[in-house]
Enzyme design. Structure first.
Site, PDB file in Angstrom:
ATOM      1  N   GLU A 116      13.522  -7.585  65.788  1.00 30.24           N
ATOM      2  CA  GLU A 116      12.166  -8.030  66.110  1.00 30.24           C
ATOM      3  C   GLU A 116      11.824  -9.290  65.306  1.00 30.24           C
ATOM      4  OE1 GLU A 116       9.193  -4.524  66.694  1.00 30.24           O
ATOM      5  OE2 GLU A 116      10.336  -4.110  64.867  1.00 30.24           O
ATOM      6  N   HIS A 161       9.952   0.422  63.192  1.00 25.25           N
ATOM      7  CA  HIS A 161       9.296  -0.628  63.967  1.00 25.25           C
ATOM      8  C   HIS A 161       8.464  -1.509  63.038  1.00 25.25           C
ATOM      9  CE1 HIS A 161       6.610  -2.557  66.878  1.00 25.25           C
ATOM     10  NE2 HIS A 161       7.500  -2.247  67.809  1.00 25.25           N
TER      11      HIS A 161
END
Length: 242
Positions: free
Chosen positions: A159, A87
């Site tokens: 992302e 992430h």
């Protein structure tokens, strides 16, 4: 890093019942809870077929003197099926490298977990114009050592870091551009069949208002939902927009 145990279970219960009552399409919902919630969230959602559970991270080590870390085997033992790896916040705050993430992917797969592998670029990289090359390299360095069979078990989550909490917004066209480029890049390595069947999620501040347009893009297969997932109504409305 949100929700106490009781608050997290309340939120999970709300989502679980809404999904059971309102979501009828062929959509997979994955709840990525903090570690302390995992086993109870798995138990709570067990009877809702559409819902699976993920951890938010795992160690690259199998076991040992790594105080505070959580192993892939520990995660799998709770009944969770997925784990988020790489992430943007882990990359930024904890300086996780592509090589380290490759090791995490390997150990997750060894323990039967499905990695949700995150990739994405900063505003600086976006403005330089080499963002597709940058994100493609993240995938290459962390995933392209895998066999085709193992790669086919991976979920990709793109992302656009520059559009998360900055006030800037990525358009659906920008999301589609990146997703299509990544799918093409995967196809060059593993072939069209594997590329076509790889789920590529969009993780750029999706909300009920913009989710339908984003999910309508040909190469956007779902979303990695952040803040909006903390409100059960918003989260389920996003799910229903796919």
């Amino acid at each position: 890093m949100n929700q106490t145990l009781s608050d997290g279970l309340k939120l999970t219960s709300e989502i679980m019942h809404m999904v059971a009552d309102e979501v009828f399409d062929n959509v997979k919902v994955v709840i990525a809870s903090p570690f302390i919630h995992l086993s109870q969230v798995v138990s709570l959602t067990h009877e809702v077929e559409k819902i699976s559970v993920a951890a938010q991270n795992c160690s690259e080590h199998a076991s040992g003197a790594y105080t505070g870390e959580i192993s892939a085997a520990m995660i799998a033992s709770t009944g969770a099926e997925y784990v988020i790896i790489g992430h943007s916040e882990r990359r930024e705050y904890f300086q996780e490298t592509n090589a380290q993430l490759a090791a995490k992917v390997d150990i997750a797969l060894e323990n039967g977990l499905t990695p949700i592998f995150c990739c994405g670029e900063s505003l600086e990289i976006r403005e330089k114009g080499n963002f597709i090359e940058f994100v493609s390299n993240q995938i290459k360095e962390s995933l392209f050592h895998l066999s085709e069979a193992d790669f086919s078990k991976i979920v990709i989550a793109y992302e656009p870091i520059w559009a998360i909490g900055t006030g800037l917004t990525a358009t659906s066209a920008q999301a589609q551009e990146m997703h299509a480029a990544l799918r093409s890049f995967i196809g060059e390595k593993y072939g069209t069949h594997t590329a076509t069947n790889t789920s590529i999620l969009y993780g750029g501040s999706a909300k009920p208002g913009n989710a339908p347009e984003l999910f309508a893009c040909e190469d956007v297969d779902g979303g990695l939902i952040g803040g909006a997932s903390l409100k059960s109504r918003d989260f389920v409305d996003i799910i229903k927009s796919f």
